[in-house]
Design an enzyme around this catalytic site. Structure first.
Site, PDB file in Angstrom:
ATOM      1  N   ASP A 165     -14.152 -30.203   3.817  1.00 21.49           N
ATOM      2  CA  ASP A 165     -13.486 -30.030   2.541  1.00 21.49           C
ATOM      3  C   ASP A 165     -13.781 -31.216   1.623  1.00 21.49           C
ATOM      4  OD1 ASP A 165     -12.159 -27.575   2.493  1.00 21.49           O
ATOM      5  OD2 ASP A 165     -10.267 -28.485   1.929  1.00 21.49           O
ATOM      6  N   ASP A 189     -12.815 -27.823  -3.206  1.00 21.38           N
ATOM      7  CA  ASP A 189     -11.464 -27.399  -3.574  1.00 21.38           C
ATOM      8  C   ASP A 189     -11.359 -27.155  -5.079  1.00 21.38           C
ATOM      9  OD1 ASP A 189      -8.627 -27.106  -2.666  1.00 21.38           O
ATOM     10  OD2 ASP A 189      -8.306 -28.797  -4.027  1.00 21.38           O
ATOM     11  N   GLU A 243     -14.177 -22.962  -3.999  1.00 27.35           N
ATOM     12  CA  GLU A 243     -12.899 -22.242  -4.011  1.00 27.35           C
ATOM     13  C   GLU A 243     -12.611 -21.818  -5.437  1.00 27.35           C
ATOM     14  OE1 GLU A 243      -8.172 -22.723  -2.855  1.00 27.35           O
ATOM     15  OE2 GLU A 243      -9.240 -24.378  -3.775  1.00 27.35           O
ATOM     16  N   HIS A 281      -5.679 -21.053   4.569  1.00 31.12           N
ATOM     17  CA  HIS A 281      -4.489 -21.891   4.703  1.00 31.12           C
ATOM     18  C   HIS A 281      -3.495 -21.712   3.571  1.00 31.12           C
ATOM     19  CE1 HIS A 281      -7.280 -23.932   2.088  1.00 31.12           C
ATOM     20  NE2 HIS A 281      -6.313 -24.718   1.673  1.00 31.12           N
ATOM     21  N   ASP A 282      -3.876 -21.004   2.500  1.00 30.77           N
ATOM     22  CA  ASP A 282      -2.999 -20.830   1.342  1.00 30.77           C
ATOM     23  C   ASP A 282      -2.379 -19.447   1.250  1.00 30.77           C
ATOM     24  OD1 ASP A 282      -3.289 -23.396   0.272  1.00 30.77           O
ATOM     25  OD2 ASP A 282      -5.095 -22.858  -0.842  1.00 30.77           O
TER      26      ASP A 282
END
Length: 524
Positions: free
Chosen positions: A99, A201, A264, A325-326
């Site tokens: 990430d 991100d 993302e 994860h979101d």
């Protein structure tokens, strides 16, 4: 298939490091723990391990508030342990994706400490500072993703700084060339350590409107929806200049052979595909999250597939994601029976699939009592169901008190899904289904590199064809609980999501049972 790059042929597996494997008993997963579980990834058949943030952080947003871009937080281990993990992964044929969080840093990062020291600081322009509005309030009406204004007052200097998320996460000023050069150096630091790529991100937020205009009101917003959605984010995201910045980052990635950049991006498809960049010099894979947010309904999903395929730029490689994860876990969204059908959908669509840890065992969202809530999205906006703790619960490895995850108290509650150890001995389990699907995909050029057409819905049944060099595969997925009789060409059954259907010759047309998906090889 040999002509494809590894990330086009492969399957990506996301690990949330806090929750995968604890090696030291503190209840928090770490790099040494991940290294211990690499054989699980090998047995599953995936090709790449993507790690959510591991850099030093005060953990206000659990690693998405980075205090040092070129290090490892002691909670997770050391740089030496990271290097060892990369070496062990590579030895097993696994790639490692890291990430990269460039939109904002922690307010404890030395860059922001210097920037906040005064208006005359040489680092002031590394972040987004603005004078108050004429009434003394925030410079504009922009809202934080985590609730409230996106501006924080700094009394010492008499200005506001921008934070698209928590106030502890000030936004970097990507219009400043010095920021861009510093971030390129960060990429090179990790690339030199053998990282095979980055998931970037909130890449669509990097550039903000130069005039800092107010965002317009969203007339469709209703009470109960996230407060931030009261405004349309016209000026705080997805600005035209962002593509030049992404092209600069891609240029750094391309200095190293065979590396990958994922972006993302939560945007509608026509805007999402722009992030492939002019001449495909943007992100290799702008993440496609449509299956995460779509209702589980055959006609709607068929329309999503058709529209996405039609919108892709020439040469743009597609990708699909079921969970991360979101977002709530796929098994919680569609139910355990349909989670098997969802696995077949993900692994037969054209493009690169990404799995979220635990989906291969059908993990569910775990209820988190109020006194154990950790996620700032929930703590700052209670009662709206925005918390992400339920899908970040620890991986379930065995039936010991700590589920094989930890010998201590886990940082989040454990779920009750049958663990890996229980599913290993059940050849009909979802774990073995994932293994069979990944193995079939890995050896079948049609499923990896074939074109897709005939995407349609017949009631609850979603169907499509994959084809390449005269070979064809038909995928039929019953997204409902009731049996459905559908027509299909004569062929050979390769795999069903229900274990008691025996592979072999199938005539045209048959009954799909409820919650069943099948893959057929077309007749020669």
């Amino acid at each position: 298939m040999d002509e494809l790059l590894w990330w086009q042929r492969g399957v990506i597996y996301q690990v949330y490091p806090r929750s995968f494997q604890d090696s030291d008993g503190d209840g928090i997963g770490d790099l040494a723990g991940i290294a211990r579980r690499l054989d699980h990834l090998v047995s599953l058949g995936v090709d790449a391990l993507w790690l959510s943030p591991i850099q030093p952080s005060p953990m206000a947003d659990f690693g998405y508030d980075v205090a040092d871009y070129c290090g490892v937080d002691p909670i997770f281990g050391t740089l030496a342990q990271f290097d060892a993990l990369v070496a062990e992964a590579h030895r097993r044929g696994l790639r490692v994706i890291l990430d990269f969080v460039p939109n904002h840093s922690s307010d404890q990062h030395p860059w922001f400490r210097e920037s906040r020291s005064g208006r005359s600081s040489a680092w002031r322009d590394w972040y987004v500072w603005r004078d108050p509005a004429p009434d003394g309030g925030p410079p504009n009406n922009w809202l934080s993703h985590f609730g409230g204004s996106a501006w924080e007052w700094d009394a010492a200097s008499g200005q506001y700084y921008l934070h698209s998320f928590l106030k502890q996460q000030p936004d970097l000023n990507w219009r400043n060339p010095a920021v861009r050069e510093a971030m390129k150096a960060v990429l090179r630091f990790w690339l030199e350590r053998g990282v095979d790529g980055f998931r970037v991100d909130v890449i669509w937020l990097l550039i903000k409107d130069a005039q800092f205009r107010d965002n317009p009101v969203n007339e469709a917003w209703r009470h109960g929806h996230p407060p931030r959605d009261r405004l349309l984010d016209l000026y705080g995201a997805d600005q035209p200049e962002v593509h030049a910045v992404i092209a600069e980052l891609r240029q750094v990635i391309d200095e190293y052979p065979d590396r990958l950049m994922i972006g993302e991006i939560y945007l509608p498809v026509p805007r999402l595909v722009a992030y492939y960049g002019e001449g495909l010099r943007g992100a290799h894979l702008p993440f496609n999250f449509q299956l995460i947010t779509a209702p589980w309904q055959a006609e709607g999903i068929a329309r999503i597939i058709r529209e996405y395929e039609a919108a892709l730029p020439r040469g743009g490689w597609p990708n699909w994601v079921l969970g991360n994860h979101d977002q709530p876990r796929i098994a919680s969204r569609v139910g355990g029976a349909q989670a098997r059908v969802a696995a077949m959908l993900l692994l037969t669509l054209r493009g690169t699939p990404t799995l979220y840890y635990g989906d291969e065992i059908g993990m569910l969202d775990v209820p988190v009592p109020p006194d154990r809530v950790r996620d700032p999205a929930e703590r700052n906006q209670p009662g709206l169901g925005l918390g992400r703790d339920p899908q970040r619960s620890p991986m379930l490895w065995d039936e010991t008190p700590g589920a094989g995850f930890t010998s201590g108290e886990p940082w989040l509650p454990l779920g009750a899904t049958p663990p890996v150890s229980a599913l290993e001995g059940d050849a009909d389990s979802i774990l073995h289904l994932y293994r069979r699907l990944i193995a079939l995909r890995g050896q079948d050029a049609v499923l990896v590199n074939g074109a897709i057409d005939a995407v349609a819905a017949e009631g609850d049944v979603l169907r499509f064809r994959r084809f390449l060099d005269g070979e064809e595969r038909w995928v039929l997925l019953n997204l409902g609980a009731a049996p459905a009789r559908v027509a299909w060409p004569p062929g050979e059954l390769l795999l069903s999501t229900l274990p008691d259907r025996v592979p072999g010759r199938m005539d045209g047309g048959a009954e799909l049972r409820g919650h069943e998906g099948v893959i057929l090889r077309g007749a020669a």
